[in-house]
Write a protein that holds these residues in place. Structure first.
Motif, PDB file in Angstrom:
ATOM      1  N   LYS A 221     -32.252  -2.697  21.569  1.00  0.00           N
ATOM      2  CA  LYS A 221     -32.940  -1.467  21.428  1.00  0.00           C
ATOM      3  C   LYS A 221     -31.907  -0.472  21.948  1.00  0.00           C
ATOM      4  CE  LYS A 221     -37.297  -0.965  21.945  1.00  0.00           C
ATOM      5  NZ  LYS A 221     -38.536  -1.043  22.349  1.00  0.00           N
ATOM      6  N   HIS A 222     -30.685  -0.358  21.804  1.00  0.00           N
ATOM      7  CA  HIS A 222     -29.717   0.529  22.534  1.00  0.00           C
ATOM      8  C   HIS A 222     -28.488   0.729  21.525  1.00  0.00           C
ATOM      9  CE1 HIS A 222     -31.809   0.051  26.255  1.00  0.00           C
ATOM     10  NE2 HIS A 222     -31.687  -1.402  26.004  1.00  0.00           N
ATOM     11  N   THR A 223     -27.948   2.065  21.664  1.00  0.00           N
ATOM     12  CA  THR A 223     -26.813   2.389  20.657  1.00  0.00           C
ATOM     13  C   THR A 223     -25.461   2.440  21.313  1.00  0.00           C
ATOM     14  OG1 THR A 223     -27.012   4.803  21.255  1.00  0.00           O
ATOM     15  CG2 THR A 223     -28.450   4.176  19.416  1.00  0.00           C
ATOM     16  N   SER A 224     -25.553   1.815  22.373  1.00  0.00           N
ATOM     17  CA  SER A 224     -24.103   1.711  23.286  1.00  0.00           C
ATOM     18  C   SER A 224     -23.875   0.217  23.695  1.00  0.00           C
ATOM     19  CB  SER A 224     -24.079   2.633  24.406  1.00  0.00           C
ATOM     20  OG  SER A 224     -24.801   2.710  25.458  1.00  0.00           O
TER      21      SER A 224
ATOM     22  N   PRO B 202     -16.285   9.474  28.978  1.00  0.00           N
ATOM     23  CA  PRO B 202     -15.255   9.084  28.216  1.00  0.00           C
ATOM     24  C   PRO B 202     -15.726   7.784  27.451  1.00  0.00           C
ATOM     25  CG  PRO B 202     -14.367   8.765  30.460  1.00  0.00           C
ATOM     26  CD  PRO B 202     -15.547   9.343  30.391  1.00  0.00           C
ATOM     27  N   ASP B 203     -16.519   6.872  28.050  1.00  0.00           N
ATOM     28  CA  ASP B 203     -17.122   5.690  27.159  1.00  0.00           C
ATOM     29  C   ASP B 203     -18.341   5.870  26.480  1.00  0.00           C
ATOM     30  OD1 ASP B 203     -19.017   6.208  29.392  1.00  0.00           O
ATOM     31  OD2 ASP B 203     -19.158   3.883  29.779  1.00  0.00           O
ATOM     32  N   ASP B 204     -18.696   7.377  26.223  1.00  0.00           N
ATOM     33  CA  ASP B 204     -19.797   7.574  25.618  1.00  0.00           C
ATOM     34  C   ASP B 204     -19.656   7.363  23.959  1.00  0.00           C
ATOM     35  OD1 ASP B 204     -22.320   8.425  24.693  1.00  0.00           O
ATOM     36  OD2 ASP B 204     -22.096  10.441  25.516  1.00  0.00           O
ATOM     37  N   MET B 205     -18.977   7.829  23.466  1.00  0.00           N
ATOM     38  CA  MET B 205     -18.606   7.972  21.686  1.00  0.00           C
ATOM     39  C   MET B 205     -17.936   6.238  21.559  1.00  0.00           C
ATOM     40  SD  MET B 205     -19.425   8.985  19.049  1.00  0.00           S
ATOM     41  CE  MET B 205     -19.205   8.003  17.614  1.00  0.00           C
ATOM     42  N   THR B 206     -16.934   6.001  22.339  1.00  0.00           N
ATOM     43  CA  THR B 206     -16.324   4.862  22.163  1.00  0.00           C
ATOM     44  C   THR B 206     -17.537   3.750  22.166  1.00  0.00           C
ATOM     45  OG1 THR B 206     -15.858   4.600  24.666  1.00  0.00           O
ATOM     46  CG2 THR B 206     -14.312   5.402  22.829  1.00  0.00           C
TER      47      THR B 206
ATOM     48  N   GLY C 172     -22.854  -4.705  15.811  1.00  0.00           N
ATOM     49  CA  GLY C 172     -24.163  -4.640  15.235  1.00  0.00           C
ATOM     50  C   GLY C 172     -25.275  -4.585  16.181  1.00  0.00           C
ATOM     51  N   PRO C 173     -26.478  -4.417  15.784  1.00  0.00           N
ATOM     52  CA  PRO C 173     -27.644  -4.471  16.767  1.00  0.00           C
ATOM     53  C   PRO C 173     -28.453  -5.752  16.774  1.00  0.00           C
ATOM     54  CG  PRO C 173     -28.384  -3.282  15.192  1.00  0.00           C
ATOM     55  CD  PRO C 173     -26.809  -3.821  14.642  1.00  0.00           C
ATOM     56  N   SER C 174     -27.965  -6.786  15.839  1.00  0.00           N
ATOM     57  CA  SER C 174     -28.949  -7.940  15.975  1.00  0.00           C
ATOM     58  C   SER C 174     -28.258  -9.066  15.138  1.00  0.00           C
ATOM     59  CB  SER C 174     -30.051  -7.646  15.181  1.00  0.00           C
ATOM     60  OG  SER C 174     -29.585  -7.353  13.767  1.00  0.00           O
ATOM     61  N   VAL C 175     -28.835 -10.184  15.834  1.00  0.00           N
ATOM     62  CA  VAL C 175     -28.265 -11.554  15.162  1.00  0.00           C
ATOM     63  C   VAL C 175     -29.605 -12.224  14.863  1.00  0.00           C
ATOM     64  CG1 VAL C 175     -26.219 -11.551  16.510  1.00  0.00           C
ATOM     65  CG2 VAL C 175     -28.423 -12.759  17.539  1.00  0.00           C
ATOM     66  N   THR C 176     -29.263 -13.292  13.780  1.00  0.00           N
ATOM     67  CA  THR C 176     -30.462 -14.220  13.536  1.00  0.00           C
ATOM     68  C   THR C 176     -29.909 -15.610  13.534  1.00  0.00           C
ATOM     69  OG1 THR C 176     -31.093 -12.387  12.171  1.00  0.00           O
ATOM     70  CG2 THR C 176     -32.011 -14.900  11.424  1.00  0.00           C
ATOM     71  N   ILE C 177     -30.737 -16.519  14.140  1.00  0.00           N
ATOM     72  CA  ILE C 177     -30.376 -17.826  14.686  1.00  0.00           C
ATOM     73  C   ILE C 177     -31.414 -18.844  13.900  1.00  0.00           C
ATOM     74  CG2 ILE C 177     -30.037 -19.311  16.424  1.00  0.00           C
ATOM     75  CD1 ILE C 177     -29.805 -16.756  18.207  1.00  0.00           C
TER      76      ILE C 177
ATOM     77  N   TYR D   2     -24.005 -13.345  22.663  1.00  0.00           N
ATOM     78  CA  TYR D   2     -23.513 -12.476  23.702  1.00  0.00           C
ATOM     79  C   TYR D   2     -24.148 -11.022  23.645  1.00  0.00           C
ATOM     80  CZ  TYR D   2     -18.858 -14.536  23.618  1.00  0.00           C
ATOM     81  OH  TYR D   2     -17.579 -15.417  23.748  1.00  0.00           O
ATOM     82  N   LEU D   3     -24.386 -10.558  24.897  1.00  0.00           N
ATOM     83  CA  LEU D   3     -24.681  -9.399  25.159  1.00  0.00           C
ATOM     84  C   LEU D   3     -23.438  -8.456  25.230  1.00  0.00           C
ATOM     85  CD1 LEU D   3     -26.135  -6.477  25.711  1.00  0.00           C
ATOM     86  CD2 LEU D   3     -26.252  -7.325  28.274  1.00  0.00           C
ATOM     87  N   CYS D   4     -23.318  -7.589  24.437  1.00  0.00           N
ATOM     88  CA  CYS D   4     -21.758  -6.683  24.374  1.00  0.00           C
ATOM     89  C   CYS D   4     -22.194  -5.323  25.233  1.00  0.00           C
ATOM     90  CB  CYS D   4     -21.137  -6.779  23.105  1.00  0.00           C
ATOM     91  SG  CYS D   4     -21.271  -8.139  22.111  1.00  0.00           S
ATOM     92  N   GLU D   5     -21.552  -5.534  26.350  1.00  0.00           N
ATOM     93  CA  GLU D   5     -22.147  -4.099  27.316  1.00  0.00           C
ATOM     94  C   GLU D   5     -20.875  -3.223  27.044  1.00  0.00           C
ATOM     95  OE1 GLU D   5     -23.413  -1.116  28.431  1.00  0.00           O
ATOM     96  OE2 GLU D   5     -25.114  -2.588  28.694  1.00  0.00           O
ATOM     97  N   HIS D   6     -20.790  -1.949  26.211  1.00  0.00           N
ATOM     98  CA  HIS D   6     -19.746  -1.522  25.999  1.00  0.00           C
ATOM     99  C   HIS D   6     -19.641   0.036  26.999  1.00  0.00           C
ATOM    100  CE1 HIS D   6     -19.163  -3.535  22.653  1.00  0.00           C
ATOM    101  NE2 HIS D   6     -20.436  -3.248  22.095  1.00  0.00           N
ATOM    102  N   ARG D   7     -20.748   0.219  27.673  1.00  0.00           N
ATOM    103  CA  ARG D   7     -20.613   1.281  28.778  1.00  0.00           C
ATOM    104  C   ARG D   7     -20.242   0.681  30.098  1.00  0.00           C
ATOM    105  NH1 ARG D   7     -23.430   5.900  27.244  1.00  0.00           N
ATOM    106  NH2 ARG D   7     -22.016   6.862  28.690  1.00  0.00           N
ATOM    107  N   ASN D   8     -19.691   1.613  30.942  1.00  0.00           N
ATOM    108  CA  ASN D   8     -19.316   1.238  32.488  1.00  0.00           C
ATOM    109  C   ASN D   8     -20.627   1.274  33.064  1.00  0.00           C
ATOM    110  OD1 ASN D   8     -16.517   1.470  31.788  1.00  0.00           O
ATOM    111  ND2 ASN D   8     -16.658   3.912  32.163  1.00  0.00           N
TER     112      ASN D   8
END
Length: 140
Positions: free
Chosen positions: A44-47, A86-90, A99-104, A120-126
């Motif tokens: 439930k996040h966009t970053s 600087p890590d906002d838009m990136t 993408g926001p989801s996976v199906t298993i 994986y949780l891909c955390e893109h923010r500092n």
């Protein structure tokens, strides 16, 4: 057909790619009730984002982080949406790429992942903070 849905709050993690398969399994004792089904995991996040990939060698996760930082560099000066740094838009771009989801698939009470696969949780923010997942499990 049985349906289960719950929200899982993940502890804050550093920027990078983190295996969360065990967190998901621990949150779903209902997995054992299903012989055949599907688990849909939505963040439930966009970053931040989710993906399934190599679960054994930690250098894979390091290489993912390195590649994504080269692909979507914070060193560029053409981003307009930088209100949170600087890590906002990136972070938004990286999250959209993965993408926001996976199906298993679920088989005989277990996630039917390959031997070398993990979620994986891909955390893109500092400093992303706690992340919330919606886990929707259904099957027979």
């Amino acid at each position: 057909m049985k349906y289960f849905q719950k929200e899982l709050s993940l502890k804050p993690r550093t920027r990078g790619f983190h295996l969360i398969t065990r967190d998901i399994i621990a949150a779903l004792p209902e997995l054992g009730d299903l012989n055949t089904g599907l688990l849909h995991v939505h963040i439930k996040h966009t970053s931040a984002s989710l993906t399934i990939n190599e679960n054994a060698d930690p250098t894979v996760r390091e290489d993912f982080e390195t590649h994504f930082n080269l692909l979507v560099s914070e060193e560029e000066n053409h981003y307009q949406h930088t209100f949170e740094g600087p890590d906002d838009m990136t972070s938004h771009i990286k999250a959209s790429l993965l993408g926001p989801s996976v199906t298993i698939p679920v088989t005989k009470g277990h996630l039917n992942l390959g031997v070398w696969q993990g979620v994986y949780l891909c955390e893109h923010r500092n400093h992303g903070g706690s992340r919330k997942l919606v886990l929707t499990l259904h099957g027979t």
